[in-house]
Design a protein around this motif. Structure first.
Motif, PDB file in Angstrom:
ATOM      1  N   LEU A 185     120.968  39.799  23.722  1.00 16.30           N
ATOM      2  CA  LEU A 185     120.671  38.678  22.603  1.00 16.30           C
ATOM      3  C   LEU A 185     121.249  37.485  23.173  1.00 16.30           C
ATOM      4  O   LEU A 185     120.721  36.272  22.808  1.00 16.30           O
ATOM      5  N   ASP A 186     122.565  37.485  23.488  1.00 17.38           N
ATOM      6  CA  ASP A 186     123.116  36.270  23.949  1.00 17.38           C
ATOM      7  C   ASP A 186     122.447  35.366  25.200  1.00 17.38           C
ATOM      8  O   ASP A 186     122.387  34.214  25.484  1.00 17.38           O
ATOM      9  N   GLY A 187     121.902  36.453  26.112  1.00 19.64           N
ATOM     10  CA  GLY A 187     121.301  35.882  27.304  1.00 19.64           C
ATOM     11  C   GLY A 187     119.904  35.422  26.729  1.00 19.64           C
ATOM     12  O   GLY A 187     119.285  34.505  27.274  1.00 19.64           O
ATOM     13  N   VAL A 188     119.215  35.992  25.969  1.00 21.70           N
ATOM     14  CA  VAL A 188     117.883  35.063  25.300  1.00 21.70           C
ATOM     15  C   VAL A 188     118.114  33.947  24.571  1.00 21.70           C
ATOM     16  O   VAL A 188     117.228  32.987  24.749  1.00 21.70           O
ATOM     17  N   ILE A 189     119.279  33.768  23.822  1.00 23.95           N
ATOM     18  CA  ILE A 189     119.558  32.655  23.135  1.00 23.95           C
ATOM     19  C   ILE A 189     119.942  31.455  24.317  1.00 23.95           C
ATOM     20  O   ILE A 189     119.560  30.487  24.535  1.00 23.95           O
ATOM     21  N   ASN A 190     120.603  31.865  25.355  1.00 29.13           N
ATOM     22  CA  ASN A 190     120.897  30.971  26.660  1.00 29.13           C
ATOM     23  C   ASN A 190     119.449  30.344  27.055  1.00 29.13           C
ATOM     24  O   ASN A 190     119.594  29.431  27.679  1.00 29.13           O
ATOM     25  N   VAL A 214     115.101  17.380  30.176  1.00 28.87           N
ATOM     26  CA  VAL A 214     116.210  17.569  30.671  1.00 28.87           C
ATOM     27  C   VAL A 214     117.298  17.474  29.498  1.00 28.87           C
ATOM     28  O   VAL A 214     117.988  18.273  29.330  1.00 28.87           O
ATOM     29  N   LEU A 215     116.908  16.044  29.009  1.00 28.15           N
ATOM     30  CA  LEU A 215     118.093  15.970  27.653  1.00 28.15           C
ATOM     31  C   LEU A 215     118.027  16.967  26.644  1.00 28.15           C
ATOM     32  O   LEU A 215     118.927  17.242  26.019  1.00 28.15           O
ATOM     33  N   LEU A 216     116.750  17.379  26.258  1.00 25.86           N
ATOM     34  CA  LEU A 216     116.575  18.164  25.169  1.00 25.86           C
ATOM     35  C   LEU A 216     117.360  19.638  25.698  1.00 25.86           C
ATOM     36  O   LEU A 216     118.130  20.147  24.873  1.00 25.86           O
ATOM     37  N   GLY A 217     117.179  20.109  26.809  1.00 23.98           N
ATOM     38  CA  GLY A 217     118.019  21.274  27.338  1.00 23.98           C
ATOM     39  C   GLY A 217     119.454  20.998  27.436  1.00 23.98           C
ATOM     40  O   GLY A 217     120.082  21.835  26.988  1.00 23.98           O
ATOM     41  N   LEU A 218     119.962  19.915  27.818  1.00 22.19           N
ATOM     42  CA  LEU A 218     121.312  19.693  27.728  1.00 22.19           C
ATOM     43  C   LEU A 218     122.025  19.556  26.280  1.00 22.19           C
ATOM     44  O   LEU A 218     122.977  19.980  25.929  1.00 22.19           O
ATOM     45  N   ALA A 219     120.968  18.909  25.355  1.00 26.06           N
ATOM     46  CA  ALA A 219     121.443  18.849  23.924  1.00 26.06           C
ATOM     47  C   ALA A 219     121.392  20.330  23.456  1.00 26.06           C
ATOM     48  O   ALA A 219     122.416  20.735  22.652  1.00 26.06           O
ATOM     49  N   LEU A 220     120.487  21.219  23.882  1.00 27.57           N
ATOM     50  CA  LEU A 220     120.440  22.594  23.222  1.00 27.57           C
ATOM     51  C   LEU A 220     121.723  23.384  23.938  1.00 27.57           C
ATOM     52  O   LEU A 220     122.569  24.257  23.209  1.00 27.57           O
ATOM     53  N   LEU A 221     122.271  23.148  25.020  1.00 25.73           N
ATOM     54  CA  LEU A 221     123.275  23.685  25.738  1.00 25.73           C
ATOM     55  C   LEU A 221     124.354  23.165  25.047  1.00 25.73           C
ATOM     56  O   LEU A 221     125.348  24.327  24.699  1.00 25.73           O
ATOM     57  N   ILE A 222     124.681  22.091  24.512  1.00 29.60           N
ATOM     58  CA  ILE A 222     126.041  21.645  23.734  1.00 29.60           C
ATOM     59  C   ILE A 222     125.945  22.306  22.472  1.00 29.60           C
ATOM     60  O   ILE A 222     126.976  22.881  22.065  1.00 29.60           O
ATOM     61  N   GLY A 223     124.749  22.305  21.966  1.00 34.52           N
ATOM     62  CA  GLY A 223     124.888  22.768  20.544  1.00 34.52           C
ATOM     63  C   GLY A 223     125.106  24.501  20.565  1.00 34.52           C
ATOM     64  O   GLY A 223     125.901  24.792  19.756  1.00 34.52           O
ATOM     65  N   ILE A 224     124.509  25.029  21.564  1.00 35.24           N
ATOM     66  CA  ILE A 224     124.660  26.481  21.348  1.00 35.24           C
ATOM     67  C   ILE A 224     126.186  26.731  21.644  1.00 35.24           C
ATOM     68  O   ILE A 224     126.912  27.938  21.143  1.00 35.24           O
ATOM     69  N   VAL A 245     128.664  24.930  21.153  1.00 39.26           N
ATOM     70  CA  VAL A 245     129.703  24.363  20.050  1.00 39.26           C
ATOM     71  C   VAL A 245     129.646  25.665  18.968  1.00 39.26           C
ATOM     72  O   VAL A 245     130.646  25.930  18.515  1.00 39.26           O
ATOM     73  N   VAL A 246     128.474  26.120  18.729  1.00 40.20           N
ATOM     74  CA  VAL A 246     128.304  27.170  17.654  1.00 40.20           C
ATOM     75  C   VAL A 246     129.095  28.379  18.101  1.00 40.20           C
ATOM     76  O   VAL A 246     129.696  29.071  17.303  1.00 40.20           O
ATOM     77  N   ASN A 247     128.662  28.819  19.288  1.00 36.97           N
ATOM     78  CA  ASN A 247     129.597  30.018  19.848  1.00 36.97           C
ATOM     79  C   ASN A 247     131.119  29.696  19.930  1.00 36.97           C
ATOM     80  O   ASN A 247     131.919  30.491  19.553  1.00 36.97           O
ATOM     81  N   CYS A 248     131.553  28.627  20.122  1.00 37.33           N
ATOM     82  CA  CYS A 248     133.067  28.362  19.826  1.00 37.33           C
ATOM     83  C   CYS A 248     133.465  28.538  18.696  1.00 37.33           C
ATOM     84  O   CYS A 248     134.532  28.962  18.312  1.00 37.33           O
ATOM     85  N   MET A 249     132.869  27.675  17.528  1.00 35.31           N
ATOM     86  CA  MET A 249     133.141  27.838  16.140  1.00 35.31           C
ATOM     87  C   MET A 249     133.060  29.466  15.700  1.00 35.31           C
ATOM     88  O   MET A 249     134.156  29.643  14.893  1.00 35.31           O
ATOM     89  N   MET A 250     132.211  30.104  16.283  1.00 38.91           N
ATOM     90  CA  MET A 250     132.007  31.582  15.815  1.00 38.91           C
ATOM     91  C   MET A 250     133.205  32.463  16.345  1.00 38.91           C
ATOM     92  O   MET A 250     133.660  33.313  15.818  1.00 38.91           O
ATOM     93  N   ILE A 251     133.500  32.017  17.806  1.00 39.70           N
ATOM     94  CA  ILE A 251     134.665  32.764  18.496  1.00 39.70           C
ATOM     95  C   ILE A 251     135.948  32.567  17.762  1.00 39.70           C
ATOM     96  O   ILE A 251     136.735  33.334  17.407  1.00 39.70           O
ATOM     97  N   HIS A 252     136.108  31.208  17.302  1.00 40.06           N
ATOM     98  CA  HIS A 252     137.251  30.780  16.594  1.00 40.06           C
ATOM     99  C   HIS A 252     137.458  31.652  15.279  1.00 40.06           C
ATOM    100  O   HIS A 252     138.458  31.867  14.975  1.00 40.06           O
ATOM    101  N   ARG A 253     136.556  31.431  14.507  1.00 33.72           N
ATOM    102  CA  ARG A 253     136.540  31.932  13.072  1.00 33.72           C
ATOM    103  C   ARG A 253     136.495  33.557  13.258  1.00 33.72           C
ATOM    104  O   ARG A 253     137.331  34.248  12.365  1.00 33.72           O
TER     105      ARG A 253
END
Length: 172
Positions: A40-45, A76-86, A88-96
Motif C-alpha cells: 500500500l505504501d508503494g502504491v501511494i508512492n 514535475v512540480l506537481l510530482g514534487l508537491a505530492l512528494l512533500i505532501g505524502i 509530511v503526512v507520513n511523518c505526522m502519522m509516525i509521530h502520533r
C-alpha cells in the motif's frame, strides 16, 4: 461500616503508557499484514513518482523540439508537491501513532522493542536511511536489498531495518 454512594471508585488501575515485552511478542504483526502495508505504501508512492517520470519523458520531447517546456515543469512540480505532501503526512502519522498510511490501513504500528513510541527521527535516521545508504553501495547494495526483507522469515519476524532501529511492528 457505612459506604458513601457518591464517592469516587476505589479501583486500582494500571498505567498503560507502554506494553511489556511479553505482550509485544504476542502482538507482533503477521508477515502478510506487513507485506500488505508495504505494498500500500508503494502504491501511494506511485502518486508522486508517476508525474515526475511523466515530466522526465516530456523533457526528452522538449529537447527534440516536440513539446513546449511549461507542461513539463508543471507536471514535475506537481510530482514534487505530492512528494512533500505524502512525506509530511507520513511523518505526522509516525509521530502520533507509529504508522504510515499503509500501516494505518492494515491496523499495525511501529514501536520500540521496549513498547515506547518510535519517534520521527528514529524512524527516518535509523530505520530508513541506513538501509537506503547501504543499498547505494555497488555490489553490497543488492545483497542488502535482498537480505533486508528476507529477515522477516526468521524467528523474530524483524527485518534488517527493524534490527538497526530497535523497533518492532505490532497490531495496533
Amino acid at each position: 461500616m457505612e459506604t458513601n454512594p457518591y464517592a469516587a471508585p476505589a479501583a486500582v488501575v494500571d498505567d498503560v503508557a507502554a506494553w511489556d515485552a511479553h505482550d509485544l511478542e504476542n502482538r507482533k504483526a503477521t508477515r502478510g499484514k506487513r507485506f500488505g502495508a508495504a505494498l500500500l505504501d508503494g502504491v501511494i508512492n506511485l502518486i508522486w513518482v508517476l508525474p515526475i517520470i511523466w515530466g522526465a519523458t516530456m523533457a526528452g520531447d522538449v529537447r527534440h523540439g516536440l513539446k513546449p517546456v511549461a507542461p513539463m515543469v508543471g507536471v514535475v512540480l506537481l510530482g514534487l508537491a505530492l512528494l512533500i505532501g505524502i512525506f509530511v503526512v507520513n511523518c505526522m502519522m509516525i509521530h502520533r501513532s507509529g504508522q504510515t498510511i499503509g500501516k494505518r490501513a492494515l491496523d499495525i504500528a511501529i514501536v520500540r522493542t521496549d513498547g515506547s513510541r518510535v519517534g520521527v527521527a528514529r524512524y527516518l535516521f535509523l530505520r530508513v536511511m541506513p538501509v537506503v545508504l547501504i543499498s547505494m553501495i555497488p555490489g553490497v547494495g543488492r545483497l542488502v536489498n535482498l537480505v533486508d526483507p528476507l529477515l522477516i522469515f526468521g524467528k523474530e519476524r524483524r527485518c534488517l531495518h527493524d534490527l538497526i532501529a530497535d523497533t518492532i511492528v505490532v497490531d495496533a
